[in-house]
Enzyme design. Structure first.
Site, mmCIF file in Angstrom:
data_model
loop_
_atom_site.group_PDB
_atom_site.id
_atom_site.type_symbol
_atom_site.label_atom_id
_atom_site.label_comp_id
_atom_site.label_asym_id
_atom_site.label_seq_id
_atom_site.Cartn_x
_atom_site.Cartn_y
_atom_site.Cartn_z
ATOM 1 N N LYS A 10 0.830 -1.208 0.000
ATOM 2 C CA LYS A 10 0.000 0.000 0.000
ATOM 3 C C LYS A 10 0.868 1.262 0.000
ATOM 4 O O LYS A 10 0.668 2.172 -0.806
ATOM 5 C CB LYS A 10 -0.909 -0.026 1.237
ATOM 6 C CG LYS A 10 -1.953 1.049 1.226
ATOM 7 C CD LYS A 10 -2.858 0.939 2.446
ATOM 8 C CE LYS A 10 -3.735 -0.294 2.352
ATOM 9 N NZ LYS A 10 -4.351 -0.662 3.630
ATOM 10 N N ARG A 79 -2.841 3.002 8.852
ATOM 11 C CA ARG A 79 -3.194 1.717 8.217
ATOM 12 C C ARG A 79 -1.978 0.824 8.064
ATOM 13 O O ARG A 79 -0.895 1.297 7.756
ATOM 14 C CB ARG A 79 -3.725 1.950 6.797
ATOM 15 C CG ARG A 79 -5.053 2.634 6.715
ATOM 16 C CD ARG A 79 -5.378 2.878 5.235
ATOM 17 N NE ARG A 79 -6.390 3.884 5.071
ATOM 18 C CZ ARG A 79 -7.680 3.618 4.931
ATOM 19 N NH1 ARG A 79 -8.102 2.380 4.931
ATOM 20 N NH2 ARG A 79 -8.557 4.599 4.800
ATOM 21 N N GLY A 88 -7.693 -7.544 5.258
ATOM 22 C CA GLY A 88 -8.477 -7.589 6.498
ATOM 23 C C GLY A 88 -7.781 -8.291 7.644
ATOM 24 O O GLY A 88 -8.368 -8.472 8.707
ATOM 25 N N MET A 90 -4.887 -7.374 9.218
ATOM 26 C CA MET A 90 -4.239 -6.492 10.194
ATOM 27 C C MET A 90 -5.110 -5.256 10.431
ATOM 28 O O MET A 90 -6.228 -5.206 9.970
ATOM 29 C CB MET A 90 -2.837 -6.160 9.718
ATOM 30 C CG MET A 90 -1.920 -7.370 9.793
ATOM 31 S SD MET A 90 -0.273 -7.019 9.238
ATOM 32 C CE MET A 90 -0.533 -6.611 7.554
ATOM 33 N N ARG A 324 -3.452 -0.859 -6.472
ATOM 34 C CA ARG A 324 -2.529 -1.998 -6.530
ATOM 35 C C ARG A 324 -2.867 -2.803 -7.777
ATOM 36 O O ARG A 324 -3.952 -2.646 -8.344
ATOM 37 C CB ARG A 324 -2.660 -2.867 -5.284
ATOM 38 C CG ARG A 324 -4.013 -3.471 -5.182
ATOM 39 C CD ARG A 324 -4.222 -4.241 -3.926
ATOM 40 N NE ARG A 324 -5.647 -4.463 -3.834
ATOM 41 C CZ ARG A 324 -6.273 -4.893 -2.772
ATOM 42 N NH1 ARG A 324 -5.620 -5.130 -1.679
ATOM 43 N NH2 ARG A 324 -7.570 -5.080 -2.786
ATOM 44 N N HIS A 440 -2.935 -44.633 -2.999
ATOM 45 C CA HIS A 440 -3.161 -45.290 -4.283
ATOM 46 C C HIS A 440 -4.281 -44.584 -5.047
ATOM 47 O O HIS A 440 -4.151 -44.251 -6.228
ATOM 48 C CB HIS A 440 -3.505 -46.766 -4.035
ATOM 49 C CG HIS A 440 -3.794 -47.528 -5.285
ATOM 50 N ND1 HIS A 440 -5.076 -47.738 -5.749
ATOM 51 C CD2 HIS A 440 -2.975 -48.100 -6.188
ATOM 52 C CE1 HIS A 440 -5.023 -48.432 -6.873
ATOM 53 N NE2 HIS A 440 -3.751 -48.676 -7.156
ATOM 54 N N SER A 762 16.078 -41.147 -14.035
ATOM 55 C CA SER A 762 14.793 -40.476 -13.841
ATOM 56 C C SER A 762 14.509 -40.493 -12.345
ATOM 57 O O SER A 762 14.479 -41.560 -11.727
ATOM 58 C CB SER A 762 13.692 -41.204 -14.611
ATOM 59 O OG SER A 762 12.462 -40.570 -14.356
ATOM 60 N N CYS A 830 10.089 -38.420 -12.790
ATOM 61 C CA CYS A 830 8.773 -38.976 -13.112
ATOM 62 C C CYS A 830 7.906 -39.169 -11.874
ATOM 63 O O CYS A 830 6.829 -39.736 -11.954
ATOM 64 C CB CYS A 830 8.907 -40.282 -13.888
ATOM 65 S SG CYS A 830 9.766 -41.560 -12.970
ATOM 66 N N TYR A 850 14.197 -33.108 -18.580
ATOM 67 C CA TYR A 850 12.749 -33.200 -18.787
ATOM 68 C C TYR A 850 12.020 -33.488 -17.478
ATOM 69 O O TYR A 850 12.625 -33.938 -16.498
ATOM 70 C CB TYR A 850 12.402 -34.276 -19.829
ATOM 71 C CG TYR A 850 12.658 -35.702 -19.381
ATOM 72 C CD1 TYR A 850 11.654 -36.447 -18.771
ATOM 73 C CD2 TYR A 850 13.895 -36.300 -19.556
ATOM 74 C CE1 TYR A 850 11.888 -37.747 -18.356
ATOM 75 C CE2 TYR A 850 14.135 -37.600 -19.150
ATOM 76 C CZ TYR A 850 13.129 -38.323 -18.541
ATOM 77 O OH TYR A 850 13.348 -39.600 -18.121
HETATM 78 C C1 PEP Z 1 8.467 -42.560 -7.697
HETATM 79 O O1 PEP Z 1 8.788 -43.250 -6.750
HETATM 80 O O2 PEP Z 1 8.550 -41.331 -7.722
HETATM 81 C C2 PEP Z 1 7.935 -43.198 -8.915
HETATM 82 C C3 PEP Z 1 7.699 -42.495 -10.002
HETATM 83 O O3 PEP Z 1 7.637 -44.520 -8.837
HETATM 84 P P1 PEP Z 1 6.310 -45.081 -8.143
HETATM 85 O O4 PEP Z 1 5.451 -43.920 -7.790
HETATM 86 O O5 PEP Z 1 5.680 -46.000 -9.112
HETATM 87 O O6 PEP Z 1 6.881 -45.783 -6.944
#
Ligand code: PEP
Ligand code: MG
Length: 878
Positions: A10, A79, A88, A90, A324, A440, A762, A830, A850
């Site tokens: 502000k 203020r 809101g 403070m 702002r 899962h 990976s 991954c 990647y």
């Molecule tokens: C991991 O462990 O990050 C992975 C990609 O393998 P998973 O989730 O299948 O154990």
């Protein structure tokens, strides 16, 4: 340090407006430095009082009024204003400077408007009392109500000057009764105490909570803005309003706002009277309206973005009280960024910094229309966003059957396991009463883009009785329709109306960019992200449909195919045969039967990706996960026995389950360990990859296979698999890169050695987080993460966003040592973090090649990869 760090949002913007020559009431800002010093020591920093004297004097000169003057008193507002907006949270104290004597002067200055003067005074006592001296606000409210009741009115405006004067006396008594001292009659004392109260409000409970939620650092402190009061409630030629330089809901160009004549800003906020559209100001006060529009255009030009402003008109004179860069919806963020880019106001890199992956993700989900105010019966973890409506079904197989009959279903389970997959695929949504964001149910649902609410522990799921009971006692039986919101974690009774996402229709190719300004904006900005990003984006996909969708969404390959998902469903008997095999011949026969099925799976994946790299991970989970649970089998065998029925097969399965039982399956016989212990298992999978590649080549489909070994902790494990794989591949005349997951901390720490046997790494950050922290990924989020978040041990679950300091350090070590050993090592990630915006920025910084994420996250990852590439040039990624 930015202006905002020191003056707060502000204060910084007020200073900026003053510098632009806009009509801002005179004032000054006490810095966040002073606040931090105060919070550290509990006392004002040395010299602050003198500085305030100095700036107050300047303010008085500019305003032409003096604080405490009995004839023409200066009043100021005090203020808060932190670096990041904390609406809101403070404190604010208005009308500081009013006393028993200056109130008379104020009345004189406002043309004898005594009512106004006494009303301002009673507001000060109320705000000062509550904020500075902790007088309970209800005491003042009760006194105000009593005064109105005595007068026979329900409206503040029904009280005249005499009533308000009497009310001031009552308020002062309340103040004294609570604090043991009279209301301060020294304006400077009022000011000093107000400043201290604003400092302290940084640590008010609600502010602390808000910061934790919004991930705002706790040590920034707030600035304090002291500004000459201007009044919008001095008659018909006065008023107050708020305005936006564009529509903050859609991003459409044009001025939007509300105006309230003869009122103060807090009246607008409190909604005491109805505002009128800003355009109506043009008919009441054309000059001020035109001036306001000119100023708004100037502000947008200056900030090069949507601005929101607060203004007051005091007797025909326009004052800017605040501006702002305005908050906006996700859709507006994209539309505005594209518009500003079109208008040449910002360049394409900057347009990228104006939107976020989280906003894009939000735009990709269907949403519920909540206008009918539906009844929410439970709340769980918002595990996979979206809006799903369907009949509750408590068994995966029945869910698949019911869905096949054309009825939308929501699969409701305590928790899910790989056996539930057919039902999970068939369901519109998944609801569980146990498990967190990496359970899962959550991981599979996110992978499929299916809505999921998990860990809704307020519901009691009785699978056998086919019903669940919500906390409020509502019973949902199989077939009853429920609606679940995976974006908020809410569960509703009945079918709520759902609105599909135009952005997804565009990615799917069923809506052209020209058809919708939002889609055109997404197309334009994402196109630029693709141009500038260094990180490639791949998808985690195990089926043709997922792979094909991932490609439509822009994936440049598959970074993880979890082959164990191909061991389910009708193939389960084959896997059982493999597990129960007593001789080499029996085992080889079971593997031989699995081979063509795996080969066909891989052919389909290669076809879907048509030459793009496909990383096939060899089987990871322990084999007993493919057998029925111990309890279930025990009951089945016992029942069969008691009825004198044959139980041979089940008994053999039960023996196997008992034999293979592990206390900690996550740390047990899985991944590479399994491949080295069960002869022929990995070889069958590698052969399937090679044969699939050959088959595709014959069809003219280009292939680029990569074989990935899970759970490697020592180079010797990888070498053993690599040797066999190389031999097999060369005997079949197929080339494939062979690499490993880095998901066991030891692998990260010995990456230099492991790189000798790997063409690529990976990072499996799910397991790396699990084993790095020692957190069981299926249990801890539901068990105690809430407490950990409350305690600030981390601001966000490390399963959701990479823990840069710990797990991230393992990643950096592995990247450095791996590349040192093998400069051409290709490196990706991954785990779930591959689709998380903050983590993607980390992976960019760490030098990965990647990220791989679920198909639905691919556009988000593309955008964030682009954002991380331009962030290096100085953008704010918050
Ligand atoms: C991991 O462990 O990050 C992975 C990609 O393998 P998973 O989730 O299948 O154990
Ligand atoms: Mg793993």
């Amino acid at each position: 340090m930015e202006l905002k760090d020191l003056l707060g949002g502000k204060g910084g913007n007020l200073a900026e407006m003053a510098r632009l020559g806009l009509p801002v009431p005179p004032g000054f800002t006490v810095t966040t430095d002073a606040c931090r010093a105060y919070l550290r020591t509990g006392d004002e920093p040395f010299g602050l009082g003198d500085e305030i004297d100095l700036h107050l004097e300047r303010l008085e000169q500019q305003a032409g009024r003096r604080l405490g003057d009995t004839v023409d008193p200066l009043l100021v507002s005090v203020r808060s204003g932190a670096k990041f907006s904390m609406p809101g949270m403070m404190e604010t104290i208005l009308n500081v400077g009013l006393t028993d004597t200056t109130v008379i002067g104020l009345a004189g200055q406002t043309g004898g408007d005594e009512r106004f003067a006494w009303d301002s005074y009673r507001r000060l006592i109320q705000m000062f009392g509550r904020t500075v001296c902790d007088v309970p606000g209800e005491r003042f409210d009760a006194a105000l109500d009593a005064a109105k009741a005595a007068k026979g009115t329900t409206d503040d405006l029904g009280l005249d000057a005499g009533d308000l004067r009497a009310l001031v006396e009552t308020y002062k008594d309340i103040f004294t009764a609570h604090t043991g001292r009279p209301f301060p009659q020294d304006p400077r004392e009022q000011l000093d105490q107000s400043i201290r109260a604003v400092f302290s409000s940084w640590n008010a409970e609600r502010a602390v909570l808000y910061r934790r939620q919004e991930h705002i650092p706790a040590d920034l402190g707030t600035a304090v803005n002291i500004v000459a009061m201007v009044f919008g409630n001095l008659g018909a030629d006065s008023g107050t309003g708020v305005a936006f330089t564009r529509d903050p809901a859609t991003g459409a160009a044009g001025v939007y706002g509300d105006y309230l004549a003869n009122a103060q800003g807090e009246d607008v906020v409190a909604g005491i009277r109805n505002t009128v559209p800003l355009q109506e100001l043009a008919t009441v006060d054309r000059r001020s309206y035109d001036e306001l529009l000119t100023i708004m255009a100037r502000l947008e030009e200056h900030y090069r973005d949507l601005c929101d402003i607060e203004f007051t008109i005091e007797r025909g004179k326009l004052w800017m009280l605040q501006t702002r860069v305005g908050k906006r919806t996700a859709a507006a963020a994209f539309v505005i960024a594209a518009q500003l880019l079109d208008d040449g106001v910002i360049d394409a890199d900057e347009a990228l910094t104006r939107v976020t992956g989280a906003q894009l993700a939000q735009l990709m989900f269907p949403t519920f229309d909540l206008s009918g105010r539906p009844e929410r019966i439970a709340t769980g973890v918002a595990a996979s966003p979206g809006a799903a409506v369907g009949a509750a079904v408590f068994d995966a197989r029945r869910a698949a059957d019911v869905a096949a009959g054309g009825t939308a279903v929501v699969l409701v389970r305590r928790e899910t396991n790989p056996d539930d997959l057919p039902g999970m695929i068939a369901a519109q949504g998944i609801l569980t009463s146990r498990g967190g964001k990496t359970s899962h149910a959550a991981v599979v649902a996110r992978g499929m883009g299916t809505t999921c609410v998990c860990g809704a522990d307020g519901i009691d799921v009785d699978v056998d009785a086919r019903r669940f009971t919500a906390g409020g006692g509502q019973v949902v039986r199989e077939g009853d329709v429920i609606s679940i919101d995976g974006t908020t974690g809410s569960v509703y009774l009945g079918a709520l109306p759902v609105q599909p996402s135009p952005v997804v229709r565009y990615f799917e190719g069923t809506l052209s960019p020209g058809a919708d300004p939002l889609v055109a904006a997404v197309d334009r900005i994402l196109g630029h992200a693709d141009k500038v990003r260094r990180l490639a984006v791949r998808a985690n996909a195990d089926t043709f449909d997922d792979a094909a969708r991932a490609r439509r969404f822009g994936a440049q390959g598959i970074g993880l195919c979890r082959t164990e998902h191909m061991f389910l469903g009708e193939r389960r008997p084959l896997v059982e045969r493999l597990i129960l095999a007593r001789t080499n011949e029996e085992r080889d026969a079971a593997l031989a039967d699995l081979l063509p099925l795996q080969r066909a799976d891989f052919v389909r994946l290669f076809q879907a990706m048509n030459g793009l790299p496909v990383t096939i991970r060899l089987i990871d989970p322990p084999l007993h996960e493919f057998l029925p649970p111990l309890e279930e089998l025990s009951v089945k065998v016992a029942l069969a026995q008691s009825r004198g029925e044959p139980d041979g097969h089940d008994r053999a399965l039960l023996d196997a389950v008992q034999r293979m039982h592990e206390e900690n399956p996550m740390l047990g016989l899985r991944g590479v360990r399994l491949g080295l212990v069960v002869p022929g298992l990995f070889a069958m999978q590698i052969r399937a990859v090679a044969e699939a590649a050959l088959a595709c080549r014959e069809q003219g489909v280009a292939v680029s296979p990569e074989i990935m070994v899970p759970l490697v902790g020592a180079v010797q494990e990888l070498e053993a698999v690599r040797e066999e794989a190389m031999w097999l591949l060369s005997s079949l005349g197929v080339q494939a890169r062979i690499g490993t997951m880095i998901e066991v901390p030891r692998a990260a720490l010995t990456a230099g050695e492991i790189a000798r046997a790997a063409d690529f790494f990976s990072f499996g950050t799910n397991d790396l987080t699990q084993m790095g922290w020692g957190f069981s990924r299926d249990d801890v989020e539901g068990a105690f993460f809430t407490r950990y978040l409350e305690l600030g041990i981390f601001g966000v679950s490390p399963f959701e966003s990479i823990d840069r300091d710990g797990v991230g350090r393992l990643v950096r070590i592995a990247v450095d040592e791996g590349r040192r050993a093998r400069p051409d090592l290709h490196i990706g990630v991954c785990g779930e973090h591959g689709g998380d915006p903050a983590s993607i920025h980390f992976f960019h910084d760490a030098g990965l090649d990647y990220v791989s994420c679920s198909p639905f996250r691919v556009p988000v990852a593309r955008l964030e990869a682009g954002r991380s590439a331009v962030a290096a040039t100085g953008s704010d990624t918050r």
